[in-house]
Design a protein around this motif. Sequence first.
Motif, PDB file in Angstrom:
ATOM      1  N   GLY A  44       0.718  -1.299  -0.091  1.00 61.31           N
ATOM      2  CA  GLY A  44      -0.088  -0.023  -0.085  1.00 61.31           C
ATOM      3  C   GLY A  44       0.882   1.294   0.033  1.00 61.31           C
ATOM      4  N   LYS A  55       3.566   1.724  -4.705  1.00 53.91           N
ATOM      5  CA  LYS A  55       4.555   1.334  -5.845  1.00 53.91           C
ATOM      6  C   LYS A  55       3.797   1.196  -7.057  1.00 53.91           C
ATOM      7  CE  LYS A  55       5.682  -2.549  -3.541  1.00 53.91           C
ATOM      8  NZ  LYS A  55       4.904  -2.201  -2.147  1.00 53.91           N
ATOM      9  N   THR A  56       2.750   0.389  -7.276  1.00 53.12           N
ATOM     10  CA  THR A  56       1.910   0.216  -8.375  1.00 53.12           C
ATOM     11  C   THR A  56       1.390   1.490  -8.816  1.00 53.12           C
ATOM     12  OG1 THR A  56       1.358  -2.201  -7.624  1.00 53.12           O
ATOM     13  CG2 THR A  56      -0.031  -1.138  -9.150  1.00 53.12           C
ATOM     14  N   THR A  57       0.982   2.364  -7.860  1.00 51.82           N
ATOM     15  CA  THR A  57       0.330   3.486  -8.395  1.00 51.82           C
ATOM     16  C   THR A  57       1.577   4.494  -9.088  1.00 51.82           C
ATOM     17  OG1 THR A  57      -1.072   3.737  -6.532  1.00 51.82           O
ATOM     18  CG2 THR A  57      -0.717   5.641  -7.655  1.00 51.82           C
TER      19      THR A  57
HETATM   20  N1  LIG Z   1      -8.046   2.892  -7.993  1.00 48.76           N
HETATM   21  C1  LIG Z   1      -7.809   3.098  -6.835  1.00 48.76           C
HETATM   22  N2  LIG Z   1      -8.638   3.614  -5.964  1.00 48.76           N
HETATM   23  C2  LIG Z   1      -8.803   3.862  -4.568  1.00 48.76           C
HETATM   24  N3  LIG Z   1      -7.592   3.574  -3.825  1.00 48.76           N
HETATM   25  C3  LIG Z   1      -6.462   3.129  -4.696  1.00 48.76           C
HETATM   26  C4  LIG Z   1      -6.511   2.629  -6.121  1.00 48.76           C
HETATM   27  N4  LIG Z   1      -5.466   2.371  -6.375  1.00 48.76           N
HETATM   28  C5  LIG Z   1      -4.637   2.238  -5.246  1.00 48.76           C
HETATM   29  N5  LIG Z   1      -5.308   2.813  -4.278  1.00 48.76           N
HETATM   30  C6  LIG Z   1      -4.690   2.773  -2.982  1.00 48.76           C
HETATM   31  O1  LIG Z   1      -3.616   3.505  -2.935  1.00 48.76           O
HETATM   32  C7  LIG Z   1      -2.628   3.004  -1.995  1.00 48.76           C
HETATM   33  C8  LIG Z   1      -1.520   2.624  -2.660  1.00 48.76           C
HETATM   34  O2  LIG Z   1      -1.594   1.437  -3.716  1.00 48.76           O
HETATM   35  P1  LIG Z   1      -0.652   0.781  -4.519  1.00 48.76           P
HETATM   36  O3  LIG Z   1      -1.364  -0.385  -5.214  1.00 48.76           O
HETATM   37  O4  LIG Z   1      -0.067   1.819  -5.268  1.00 48.76           O
HETATM   38  O5  LIG Z   1       0.491   0.313  -3.314  1.00 48.76           O
HETATM   39  P2  LIG Z   1       1.805  -0.855  -3.473  1.00 48.76           P
HETATM   40  O6  LIG Z   1       2.656  -0.152  -2.967  1.00 48.76           O
HETATM   41  O7  LIG Z   1       1.649  -1.245  -5.090  1.00 48.76           O
HETATM   42  O8  LIG Z   1       1.319  -1.960  -2.533  1.00 48.76           O
HETATM   43  P3  LIG Z   1       1.482  -3.707  -2.815  1.00 48.76           P
HETATM   44  O9  LIG Z   1       2.866  -3.965  -2.060  1.00 48.76           O
HETATM   45  O10 LIG Z   1       0.313  -4.144  -1.875  1.00 48.76           O
HETATM   46  O11 LIG Z   1       1.265  -4.178  -4.199  1.00 48.76           O
HETATM   47  C9  LIG Z   1      -3.468   1.921  -1.196  1.00 48.76           C
HETATM   48  O12 LIG Z   1      -3.843   2.330  -0.142  1.00 48.76           O
HETATM   49  C10 LIG Z   1      -4.488   1.436  -2.249  1.00 48.76           C
HETATM   50  O13 LIG Z   1      -5.536   0.962  -1.431  1.00 48.76           O
END
Ligand SMILES: Nc1ncnc2c1ncn2[C@@H]1O[C@H](COP(=O)(O)OP(=O)(O)OP(=O)(O)O)[C@@H](O)[C@H]1O
Length: 307
Positions: A43, A46-48
Amino acid sequence: MIPTPPAIDVRGLGKSFGHSVVLDGLDLTVPRGEIFALLGANGAGKTTTISILTTLQRPDRGSAAVAGFDVAAAPDAVRQRIALTGQSAAVDDTLTGTENLVMLGRLSGLSPRRARARAAELLERFALRDAATRRVGTYSGGMRRRLDLALSFVVVPEVLFLDEPTTGVDPRSRRDLWEVIRSLSDAGTTVFLTTQYLEEADQLADRVAVLDGGRIVATGTPAELKSLVGSDTVVLTGADGAVVREIATDGSVAGLRAAIAELGADEVPDAEVTLRRPTLDDVFLSLTGSPDAAAPAPALDTAKELA
Ligand SMILES: Nc1ncnc2c1ncn2[C@@H]1O[C@H](COP(=O)(O)OP(=O)(O)OP(=O)(O)O)[C@@H](O)[C@H]1O
Ligand SMILES: [Mg+2]
């Protein structure tokens, strides 16, 4: 001569979903040819970050350029120069492994012959030859993952984005994949990857950045980051092998003596004292403020200076 722009240049990137601020002024630069690893807890965003850099999502604030093109102003130019492997597999279940690869090769402009040759090469490289003619719907999780990765190598991109490339991949295949990533990097492709495996960042990445609270809290080579959490730690274990106490040292002989004296090994029956070198785990835990952190968190200013 006009200097070549970096492969990735991110300035003050911001992204919120509703009231939750995910990226809060993200800055980072990745030179061409580098293997760059973005680390962060679940969370962390990273994916964002990858979604914005690959034009799948738009930032709310700030700017990002990939291969010299702004992701918001010139998304098509960016897309032509990148490849992405996501956490959710983009493979077609109704097709075989070969068909998936050939189809993408054709869509990417390869001739039918080149597309078939490339598919065969990648199936071999990702240990999928025996499953080449089976429908992907029958693949195991790890096989799907490998096919998903093979798909991102059909055409050699300028910048390759890999979102947790080896999650769910067995250790041997993980090593094979590291080899493939290294050889791409040697050939000039810039690699931006996210990972939960700190060993992966340590083995593979030229540089690592830690994402926390929507910003980069530290950047450096794996060795530079490890030096942030101080030096060696003396560890006292009891007869059952459980850790009784750990004390971080400053690496000097005097520091080591003081730490050993402070351990209180005499009070523990059959105690064993060992020396543990810092790992990226220590860096990660101390920077992201986990209560498990064994070492004190370094000042953020120090961390930033390494950027
Ligand atoms: N489309 C969306 N709508 C609402 N919230 C979102 C959306 N995409 C991501 N989030 C929120 O943004 C935050 C970051 O998400 P992200 O997927 O970028 O994290 P991450 O670092 O890739 O996590 P992980 O290690 O679980 O893959 C999280 O709290 C997620 O719930
Ligand atoms: Mg993610």
